[in-house]
Design an enzyme around this catalytic site. Structure first.
Site, PDB file in Angstrom:
ATOM      1  N   GLU A 104      16.651 -34.243 -41.089  1.00  0.00           N
ATOM      2  CA  GLU A 104      17.469 -34.746 -39.973  1.00  0.00           C
ATOM      3  C   GLU A 104      17.396 -36.278 -39.911  1.00  0.00           C
ATOM      4  OE1 GLU A 104      15.552 -32.065 -37.195  1.00  0.00           O
ATOM      5  OE2 GLU A 104      17.508 -31.215 -36.690  1.00  0.00           O
ATOM      6  N   GLU A 124      13.602 -24.606 -40.332  1.00  0.00           N
ATOM      7  CA  GLU A 124      13.059 -24.287 -39.002  1.00  0.00           C
ATOM      8  C   GLU A 124      13.118 -22.806 -38.691  1.00  0.00           C
ATOM      9  OE1 GLU A 124      14.859 -26.900 -39.721  1.00  0.00           O
ATOM     10  OE2 GLU A 124      14.227 -28.652 -38.559  1.00  0.00           O
TER      11      GLU A 124
HETATM   12  N1  CAA Z   1       3.646 -29.934 -39.465  1.00  0.00           N
HETATM   13  C1  CAA Z   1       2.306 -29.927 -39.483  1.00  0.00           C
HETATM   14  N2  CAA Z   1       1.579 -29.635 -40.571  1.00  0.00           N
HETATM   15  C2  CAA Z   1       2.248 -29.343 -41.680  1.00  0.00           C
HETATM   16  C3  CAA Z   1       3.650 -29.311 -41.739  1.00  0.00           C
HETATM   17  C4  CAA Z   1       4.363 -29.640 -40.566  1.00  0.00           C
HETATM   18  N3  CAA Z   1       5.692 -29.684 -40.532  1.00  0.00           N
HETATM   19  N4  CAA Z   1       4.029 -28.964 -42.989  1.00  0.00           N
HETATM   20  C5  CAA Z   1       2.896 -28.790 -43.684  1.00  0.00           C
HETATM   21  N5  CAA Z   1       1.832 -29.013 -42.891  1.00  0.00           N
HETATM   22  C6  CAA Z   1       0.414 -28.978 -43.277  1.00  0.00           C
HETATM   23  C7  CAA Z   1      -0.069 -27.593 -43.655  1.00  0.00           C
HETATM   24  O1  CAA Z   1      -0.476 -26.877 -42.521  1.00  0.00           O
HETATM   25  C8  CAA Z   1      -1.207 -27.922 -44.577  1.00  0.00           C
HETATM   26  O2  CAA Z   1      -2.282 -28.309 -43.761  1.00  0.00           O
HETATM   27  P1  CAA Z   1      -3.787 -28.000 -44.187  1.00  0.00           P
HETATM   28  O3  CAA Z   1      -3.989 -28.721 -45.497  1.00  0.00           O
HETATM   29  O4  CAA Z   1      -4.591 -28.520 -43.065  1.00  0.00           O
HETATM   30  O5  CAA Z   1      -3.860 -26.526 -44.341  1.00  0.00           O
HETATM   31  C9  CAA Z   1      -0.733 -29.175 -45.302  1.00  0.00           C
HETATM   32  O6  CAA Z   1       0.289 -29.730 -44.478  1.00  0.00           O
HETATM   33  C10 CAA Z   1      -0.151 -28.926 -46.679  1.00  0.00           C
HETATM   34  O7  CAA Z   1       0.816 -27.880 -46.558  1.00  0.00           O
HETATM   35  P2  CAA Z   1       0.916 -26.709 -47.636  1.00  0.00           P
HETATM   36  O8  CAA Z   1      -0.445 -26.163 -47.894  1.00  0.00           O
HETATM   37  O9  CAA Z   1       1.960 -25.791 -47.161  1.00  0.00           O
HETATM   38  O10 CAA Z   1       1.368 -27.524 -48.908  1.00  0.00           O
HETATM   39  P3  CAA Z   1       2.509 -27.216 -49.968  1.00  0.00           P
HETATM   40  O11 CAA Z   1       2.541 -28.379 -50.865  1.00  0.00           O
HETATM   41  O12 CAA Z   1       2.313 -25.861 -50.538  1.00  0.00           O
HETATM   42  O13 CAA Z   1       3.885 -27.151 -49.128  1.00  0.00           O
HETATM   43  C11 CAA Z   1       5.580 -27.914 -47.589  1.00  0.00           C
HETATM   44  C12 CAA Z   1       4.369 -28.287 -48.473  1.00  0.00           C
HETATM   45  C13 CAA Z   1       6.725 -27.463 -48.475  1.00  0.00           C
HETATM   46  C14 CAA Z   1       5.964 -29.121 -46.818  1.00  0.00           C
HETATM   47  C15 CAA Z   1       5.181 -26.750 -46.654  1.00  0.00           C
HETATM   48  O14 CAA Z   1       3.980 -27.070 -45.997  1.00  0.00           O
HETATM   49  C16 CAA Z   1       6.210 -26.450 -45.596  1.00  0.00           C
HETATM   50  O15 CAA Z   1       7.144 -25.721 -45.856  1.00  0.00           O
HETATM   51  N6  CAA Z   1       5.989 -26.995 -44.385  1.00  0.00           N
HETATM   52  C17 CAA Z   1       6.826 -26.670 -43.237  1.00  0.00           C
HETATM   53  C18 CAA Z   1       8.113 -27.434 -43.262  1.00  0.00           C
HETATM   54  C19 CAA Z   1       8.903 -27.133 -42.028  1.00  0.00           C
HETATM   55  O16 CAA Z   1       9.028 -26.003 -41.588  1.00  0.00           O
HETATM   56  N7  CAA Z   1       9.467 -28.181 -41.440  1.00  0.00           N
HETATM   57  C20 CAA Z   1      10.198 -28.058 -40.225  1.00  0.00           C
HETATM   58  C21 CAA Z   1       9.303 -28.417 -39.087  1.00  0.00           C
HETATM   59  S1  CAA Z   1      10.052 -28.123 -37.556  1.00  0.00           S
HETATM   60  C22 CAA Z   1      11.105 -29.389 -37.310  1.00  0.00           C
HETATM   61  O17 CAA Z   1      11.184 -30.312 -38.078  1.00  0.00           O
HETATM   62  C23 CAA Z   1      11.889 -29.256 -36.022  1.00  0.00           C
HETATM   63  C24 CAA Z   1      12.881 -30.277 -35.794  1.00  0.00           C
HETATM   64  O18 CAA Z   1      14.060 -30.053 -35.904  1.00  0.00           O
HETATM   65  C25 CAA Z   1      12.488 -31.611 -35.303  1.00  0.00           C
END
Ligand code: CAA
Ligand code: NAI
Length: 727
Positions: A104, A124
């Protein structure tokens, strides 16, 4: 955690930095707003590039902060608005991921340059919410309704090359992404930015828009079975067409708020963090994931190329690990080779579409086929996937002891046999471990890693790390018959069988559980997996068939209630989909469309009359309660036995291996939502009325937790007694 700014040829480069994935926490947003504000006011700066540290642009909002009541004047919407209005060109340089709020943010920039390895998306929906910082309003304006709807409703991570085709990004580069963004920013200096501001762009209309959206809604309701977020996503995208931009943003916010009140986002976010948590295993003896280095797996072998072996080979190859695939004879080897090659061809195609492969083999580990065990002498890890027969597996492990190099790891894909017994015939029990994949192994995300009594920490670390490299979610579990997932299926299927005896039909039971959200009810699942698998195992155990003691009554085994219905179907050759008939009928052997079978109705009615079973046709709620509480109770028993170290482990297993609906968090999370007192009371009542069904007798742990009022799930671990260990 901050955004920093440097200058390059009068272009300000603002780097977002919040390890590991630059999640947009409260203070990071504040910092971005400040740096951006300063850069836009600074007259020596002509353009701005936004990029991320740590190899990632940004993974979106900081999910850990959701639900906290920090009042925040620096909302992402405000930042996006400021960026978009900026009079200087703003270019996003995307490396790693731009997800959710991260994309975004990038969409509010005037241009986007992505590295070829990058992925973008609005995922999301996968954590129970919808993009709430303008994503549902800007993306449709950029790439049109159908493509935006697909990305938002499925939460897909889109590879850079596809993002370029769709028009999400303007340029894809192989290296030096930030430099390319700076160049682009300089190139467009002086050009009008009007058409680059998405909030003022029109949404491209398509013919029959209403029809298109209604169809999408109907499809989503069917596909996502009770999950609210996909439906809210469609509503929000619809708003981008019918409302002006600002009103669309308000609608997006309103939908976000109402989703939050359903409890589904909290459940799905629990599931998200549980998946990360289970990777941080520890052991009772103090072994910890971050203290033990896994060994690198550079080469692997798979023994047996049946249903599972071929998927495992593909999975290893996809992770770029060269594999030797071994079969027992030429015929099986040829069949296996064809199957593996077909699966790999599909992978090559996918890689080509993503621009990651130009010739066959690029990006994939090589696969060689053999009949000779001697060829396995030099591989780092061997996975056995032959028939589920303890004697055969022991013979193979004994042979491997002599052939495999001393530091090679020996893994078995058994679905429930004793790991210690298999390890006992080897010269290295500490290097033997269960790697229980799920079918189809190249697709299913779950990997149960089964630790034997002698399995070393290095072996555990290596198997857990291998799981991650294969893109799986690996859960460490203890060694007991059927481990965690399959063990829990026992009491669940038992209840499903009793429900038929008492007057329900397979389609009624399935429908009730599918309405709850399961991908498949128990009878459709059994038909898919093959009824003969369980039948063979029950026959081996002497519960049915020629070895069953003559004294067994039809409906009792050793004083316990037993439903012989599945055995009776198998005796008639009704094995499920593979034979064209099982609990349902299919168009042909191997067919997939389950249709209720009048024959099964007659069969059940005759059975009920013959055995004069007590008739009590259950309603959908009762069907759900009995089957789900059976799962929950066995889950507690598994926790008591120390086979899974926490409820999160069980939930990750059920969500990823057994089609449990993620929007309900997980089976144990569901128990906490229902209330442990209610679960306990219901089980207690049932079990007092059915003393011959011991699996439904409430476990001590459930009783203990219910007695203290059913604490939140995060607190269960301290009551379990092994609070310091994940196993
Ligand atoms: N917020 C907080 N922590 C997050 C995060 C997020 N959005 N995304 C990842 N993390 C954290 C994980 O919990 C993990 O923490 P720990 O090491 O403490 O366990 C760390 O980052 C690494 O994550 P992964 O182990 O998952 O690492 P990866 O390399 O396998 O994957 C990733 C990375 C693809 C970013 C995956 O973590 C992911 O899909 N994250 C979620 C992304 C997501 O859903 N984003 C949308 C958020 S909501 C939003 O943005 C709403 C809006 O409109 C404003
Ligand atoms: P399968 O019957 O499809 O394949 C087994 C293969 O092993 C056959 O191709 C056979 O030729 C080969 N084989 C047998 N003996 C051999 C030997 N001595 N040397 C080399 N190859 C040999 O079986 P499937 O379903 O793939 O199961 C394999 C293992 O995976 C079993 O332990 C099973 O319990 C487990 N499993 C099965 C799942 C499933 O859904 N099918 C799910 C998870 C685990």
């Amino acid at each position: 955690m901050a955004a920093t700014r440097r200058l390059s040829h009068s272009v300000a480069v603002i780097t977002i930095n919040h390890p590991p994935v630059n999640a947009l926490s409260h203070s990071l947003r504040r910092s971005i707003a400040k740096e951006f504000g300063d850069a836009s006011k600074d007259s020596s700066i002509e353009a701005i590039v936004l990029c991320g540290a740590n190899g990632n642009f940004c993974a979106g909002a900081d999910i850990k902060e959701f639900g906290s009541s920090t009042l925040d004047s620096v909302s992402l919407n405000n930042i996006n608005d400021t960026i978009e209005r900026c009079k200087k060109p703003v270019v996003a340089a995307i490396e790693g991921v731009a997800l959710g709020g991260g994309l975004e943010l990038a969409l509010s920039c005037h241009y986007r340059v992505a590295n070829v390895q990058a992925r973008v998306g609005l995922p999301e929906v996968l954590i129970g919410i919808l993009p709430a910082a303008g994503g549902t309003q800007r993306l449709p304006r950029l790439i049109g309704i159908p493509a935006a709807l697909d990305m938002i409703v499925r939460g897909r991570h889109v590879p850079a090359t596809e993002a370029l085709q769709l028009g999400v990004v303007d340029e894809v580069v192989k290296a030096n992404t930030v430099d390319a963004a700076i160049q682009l920013a300089r190139k467009v200096l002086g050009q009008s930015l009007e058409t680059r501001r998405l909030s003022t762009s029109p949404v491209q209309s398509i013919p029959n828009m209403d029809n298109f959206l209604n169809t999408a809604m109907t499809k989503a309701k069917r596909q996502f079975r009770g999950a609210q977020a996909p439906l809210a996503c469609i509503e929000a995208v619809k708003a981008s067409i019918v409302l002006p931009f600002q009103k669309g943003l308000e609608k997006e916010r309103e939908l976000f708020t109402s989703l939050w009140s359903t409890g589904q986002p909290q459940a799905q976010q629990y599931a998200f963090f549980s998946e990360r948590e289970v990777g941080k295993w520890t052991t009772p003896s103090g072994g910890r994931w971050d203290k033990v280095a896994p060994k690198a797996i550079r080469t692997a072998a798979v023994i047996g190329l049946g249903t599972m072996g071929r998927g495992i080979v593909t999975s290893l190859s996809k992770a770029n690990i060269p594999v030797i695939a071994l079969e027992q004879d030429t015929k099986q080897l040829d069949i296996g080779r064809q199957a593996v090659n077909a699966l790999l061809d599909r992978e090559v195609l996918k890689l080509k579409q993503q621009g990651k492969a130009s010739s066959p083999g690029d990006g994939l580990g090589s696969v060689t086929f053999t009949l000779d065990f001697g060829d396995l002498h030099n591989v780092d890890l061997i996975i056995e996937a032959v028939y589920e027969n303890l004697q055969l597996k022991k013979e193979i492990f004994h042979k491997l002891s002599a052939i495999a190099k001393p530091d090679a790891f020996l893994c078995t894909n058994t679905s429930g046999l004793n790991i210690d017994e298999i390890a006992s015939v080897t010269n290295r029990p500490e290097q033997v471990i269960g790697t229980h994949f799920f079918s189809p192994a190249n697709i299913m995300r779950l990997l149960e890693v089964v630790r034997g009594h002698h399995t070393s920490l290095t072996t555990i670390a290596t198997a857990m790390n291998l799981g991650k490299s294969l893109g799986k979610v690996a859960v460490l579990v203890g060694n007991c018959p059927l481990f965690v997932g399959n063990r829990m299926l026992g009491p669940y299927l038992e209840q499903a069988g009793y429900l038929l005896e008492e007057g329900c039909y397979p389609e009624e039971v399935d429908q009730a559980l599918e309405e709850f959200g399961f991908a498949m009810g128990p009878f459709r699942m059994m038909d898919l997996a093959g009824l003969d698998v369980g039948w063979r195992s029950r026959t081996e155990q002497g519960l049915t068939g020629p070895n069953a003691p003559p004294g067994f009554s039809a409906r009792q085994r050793n004083g316990k209630r037993y439903s012989p219905l599945a055995d009776m179907l198998c005796e008639l050759g009704r094995f499920g989909q593979k034979s064209g008939k099982g609990w349902y009928q299919y168009e042909k052997a191997g067919g997939r469309n389950a249709k209720p079978d009048p024959w099964v109705r007659d069969f059940l009615e005759k059975y009920r009359r013959t055995h004069q079973t007590e008739q009590h046709p259950a309603n959908p709620q009762e069907i759900q309660d009995r089957c789900l509480y059976a799962l929950i109770n066995e889950g507690f028993r598994i926790l008591e036995d120390g086979i899974a170290s926490g409820p999160e482990d069980i939930d990750v297993i059920y969500n990823n291996g057994y089609g449990f609906p993620k929007h309900r968090g997980g089976i144990m999370y569901y128990a906490a939502t229902v209330g442990l007192t209610k679960v306990f009371n219901t089980l207690d009542k049932y079990s007092k009325a059915n003393a011959d069904v011991p699996s439904m007798k409430p476990t001590f742990l459930l009783k203990k937790l219910a007695a203290v009022g059913g604490p939140p799930i995060k607190e269960w671990r301290t009551q379990i007694g092994n609070s310091n260990s994940r196993l």
